[in-house]
Design a protein around this motif. Structure first.
Motif, PDB file in Angstrom:
ATOM      1  N   ARG A 169       7.082   4.501   3.437  1.00  0.00           N
ATOM      2  CA  ARG A 169       7.566   4.157   4.560  1.00  0.00           C
ATOM      3  C   ARG A 169       6.908   5.008   5.745  1.00  0.00           C
ATOM      4  NH1 ARG A 169       9.396   0.481   1.913  1.00  0.00           N
ATOM      5  NH2 ARG A 169      11.571  -0.202   1.819  1.00  0.00           N
ATOM      6  N   GLN A 170       5.605   5.138   5.808  1.00  0.00           N
ATOM      7  CA  GLN A 170       4.758   5.669   6.820  1.00  0.00           C
ATOM      8  C   GLN A 170       4.737   4.622   8.030  1.00  0.00           C
ATOM      9  OE1 GLN A 170       1.581   7.179   4.492  1.00  0.00           O
ATOM     10  NE2 GLN A 170       2.433   9.142   4.740  1.00  0.00           N
ATOM     11  N   VAL A 171       4.890   3.213   7.641  1.00  0.00           N
ATOM     12  CA  VAL A 171       4.715   2.280   8.663  1.00  0.00           C
ATOM     13  C   VAL A 171       6.215   1.558   8.617  1.00  0.00           C
ATOM     14  CG1 VAL A 171       2.263   2.110   8.579  1.00  0.00           C
ATOM     15  CG2 VAL A 171       3.599   0.624   7.094  1.00  0.00           C
ATOM     16  N   ARG A 172       6.367   0.820   9.672  1.00  0.00           N
ATOM     17  CA  ARG A 172       7.689   0.058   9.749  1.00  0.00           C
ATOM     18  C   ARG A 172       7.626  -1.007   8.599  1.00  0.00           C
ATOM     19  NH1 ARG A 172       5.442   1.594  13.966  1.00  0.00           N
ATOM     20  NH2 ARG A 172       6.424   2.745  15.440  1.00  0.00           N
ATOM     21  N   VAL A 173       8.690  -1.217   7.661  1.00  0.00           N
ATOM     22  CA  VAL A 173       8.608  -2.344   6.779  1.00  0.00           C
ATOM     23  C   VAL A 173      10.035  -2.873   6.721  1.00  0.00           C
ATOM     24  CG1 VAL A 173       8.433  -2.436   4.104  1.00  0.00           C
ATOM     25  CG2 VAL A 173       6.993  -0.857   5.125  1.00  0.00           C
ATOM     26  N   ILE A 174       9.970  -4.306   6.362  1.00  0.00           N
ATOM     27  CA  ILE A 174      11.433  -4.831   6.262  1.00  0.00           C
ATOM     28  C   ILE A 174      11.184  -5.411   4.816  1.00  0.00           C
ATOM     29  CG2 ILE A 174      12.747  -6.741   7.030  1.00  0.00           C
ATOM     30  CD1 ILE A 174      11.754  -6.358   9.877  1.00  0.00           C
ATOM     31  N   ASP A 175      12.158  -5.206   3.792  1.00  0.00           N
ATOM     32  CA  ASP A 175      12.098  -5.292   2.653  1.00  0.00           C
ATOM     33  C   ASP A 175      13.092  -6.523   2.388  1.00  0.00           C
ATOM     34  OD1 ASP A 175      11.885  -5.579  -0.144  1.00  0.00           O
ATOM     35  OD2 ASP A 175      12.633  -3.504  -0.612  1.00  0.00           O
TER      36      ASP A 175
ATOM     37  N   ARG B  65       0.904  -1.279  -0.042  1.00  0.00           N
ATOM     38  CA  ARG B  65       0.027   0.025  -0.028  1.00  0.00           C
ATOM     39  C   ARG B  65       1.093   1.304  -0.031  1.00  0.00           C
ATOM     40  NH1 ARG B  65      -4.473  -0.749   4.642  1.00  0.00           N
ATOM     41  NH2 ARG B  65      -5.121   1.175   3.531  1.00  0.00           N
ATOM     42  N   SER B  66       0.255   2.473  -0.348  1.00  0.00           N
ATOM     43  CA  SER B  66       1.082   3.665  -0.458  1.00  0.00           C
ATOM     44  C   SER B  66       1.741   4.021   0.811  1.00  0.00           C
ATOM     45  CB  SER B  66       0.112   4.690  -0.752  1.00  0.00           C
ATOM     46  OG  SER B  66      -0.757   5.220   0.132  1.00  0.00           O
ATOM     47  N   ALA B  67       1.260   3.549   1.916  1.00  0.00           N
ATOM     48  CA  ALA B  67       1.808   4.151   3.483  1.00  0.00           C
ATOM     49  C   ALA B  67       2.960   3.043   3.477  1.00  0.00           C
ATOM     50  CB  ALA B  67       0.756   3.737   4.396  1.00  0.00           C
ATOM     51  N   GLU B  68       2.984   1.873   3.151  1.00  0.00           N
ATOM     52  CA  GLU B  68       4.133   1.192   3.258  1.00  0.00           C
ATOM     53  C   GLU B  68       5.317   1.366   2.204  1.00  0.00           C
ATOM     54  OE1 GLU B  68       1.402  -2.877   4.413  1.00  0.00           O
ATOM     55  OE2 GLU B  68       1.950  -2.527   2.161  1.00  0.00           O
ATOM     56  N   ARG B  69       4.838   1.773   0.875  1.00  0.00           N
ATOM     57  CA  ARG B  69       5.937   2.252  -0.173  1.00  0.00           C
ATOM     58  C   ARG B  69       6.602   3.819   0.324  1.00  0.00           C
ATOM     59  NH1 ARG B  69       1.939   0.569  -3.893  1.00  0.00           N
ATOM     60  NH2 ARG B  69       1.101   2.581  -3.820  1.00  0.00           N
TER      61      ARG B  69
ATOM     62  N   VAL C 214       7.611  -8.651   1.652  1.00  0.00           N
ATOM     63  CA  VAL C 214       7.860  -7.787   2.418  1.00  0.00           C
ATOM     64  C   VAL C 214       6.973  -7.785   3.697  1.00  0.00           C
ATOM     65  CG1 VAL C 214       7.138  -5.096   2.732  1.00  0.00           C
ATOM     66  CG2 VAL C 214       7.670  -5.833   0.618  1.00  0.00           C
ATOM     67  N   ILE C 215       7.698  -7.382   4.771  1.00  0.00           N
ATOM     68  CA  ILE C 215       6.920  -7.598   6.127  1.00  0.00           C
ATOM     69  C   ILE C 215       6.584  -6.231   6.425  1.00  0.00           C
ATOM     70  CG2 ILE C 215       7.154  -8.399   8.497  1.00  0.00           C
ATOM     71  CD1 ILE C 215       9.275 -10.591   7.573  1.00  0.00           C
ATOM     72  N   ALA C 216       5.497  -5.980   6.881  1.00  0.00           N
ATOM     73  CA  ALA C 216       4.873  -4.645   7.222  1.00  0.00           C
ATOM     74  C   ALA C 216       4.262  -4.745   8.562  1.00  0.00           C
ATOM     75  CB  ALA C 216       4.054  -4.055   6.381  1.00  0.00           C
ATOM     76  N   TRP C 217       4.586  -3.936   9.503  1.00  0.00           N
ATOM     77  CA  TRP C 217       4.151  -3.692  10.849  1.00  0.00           C
ATOM     78  C   TRP C 217       3.276  -2.308  11.038  1.00  0.00           C
ATOM     79  CZ3 TRP C 217       2.505  -5.901  14.887  1.00  0.00           C
ATOM     80  CH2 TRP C 217       2.049  -5.164  16.163  1.00  0.00           C
ATOM     81  N   TRP C 218       2.025  -2.561  11.266  1.00  0.00           N
ATOM     82  CA  TRP C 218       1.053  -1.691  11.427  1.00  0.00           C
ATOM     83  C   TRP C 218       0.792  -1.568  12.741  1.00  0.00           C
ATOM     84  CZ3 TRP C 218      -1.510   1.512   7.328  1.00  0.00           C
ATOM     85  CH2 TRP C 218      -0.935   1.246   6.106  1.00  0.00           C
ATOM     86  N   SER C 219       0.998  -0.340  13.647  1.00  0.00           N
ATOM     87  CA  SER C 219       0.731  -0.196  14.835  1.00  0.00           C
ATOM     88  C   SER C 219      -0.634   0.154  14.956  1.00  0.00           C
ATOM     89  CB  SER C 219       1.786   0.794  15.619  1.00  0.00           C
ATOM     90  OG  SER C 219       1.749   1.873  15.130  1.00  0.00           O
ATOM     91  N   ALA C 220      -1.198   0.015  16.158  1.00  0.00           N
ATOM     92  CA  ALA C 220      -2.538   0.587  16.503  1.00  0.00           C
ATOM     93  C   ALA C 220      -2.722   2.080  16.172  1.00  0.00           C
ATOM     94  CB  ALA C 220      -2.969   0.257  17.799  1.00  0.00           C
ATOM     95  N   ASP C 221      -1.683   2.732  16.383  1.00  0.00           N
ATOM     96  CA  ASP C 221      -1.657   4.343  15.958  1.00  0.00           C
ATOM     97  C   ASP C 221      -1.583   4.435  14.714  1.00  0.00           C
ATOM     98  OD1 ASP C 221      -1.726   4.931  18.924  1.00  0.00           O
ATOM     99  OD2 ASP C 221       0.682   5.023  18.834  1.00  0.00           O
TER     100      ASP C 221
END
Length: 51
Positions: free
Chosen positions: A28-34, A22-26, A39-46
């Motif tokens: 880097r608005q959320v934590r991403v390990i490429d 998603r655009s937030a992952e591309r 891809v592993i993405a961590w979307w926190s509750a915030d």
């Protein structure tokens, strides 16, 4: 849509192919390990509330 998604109290951990980012992952608005194709993405509750 992700291959695997784990819900936790602190957010959501998603494992997905690069082309499904998603655009937030591309952006880097959320934590991403490429890992190349995957891809592993961590979307926190915030992050889930804000984005």
């Amino acid at each position: 849509m992700s291959w695997i998604s784990f819900r936790t109290r602190g957010g959501v951990l998603k494992i997905k192919p690069r082309w499904q980012m998603r655009s937030a992952e591309r952006n880097r608005q959320v934590r991403v390990i490429d890992l190349g194709i995957v891809v592993i993405a961590w979307w926190s509750a915030d992050d889930l509330r804000e984005l």
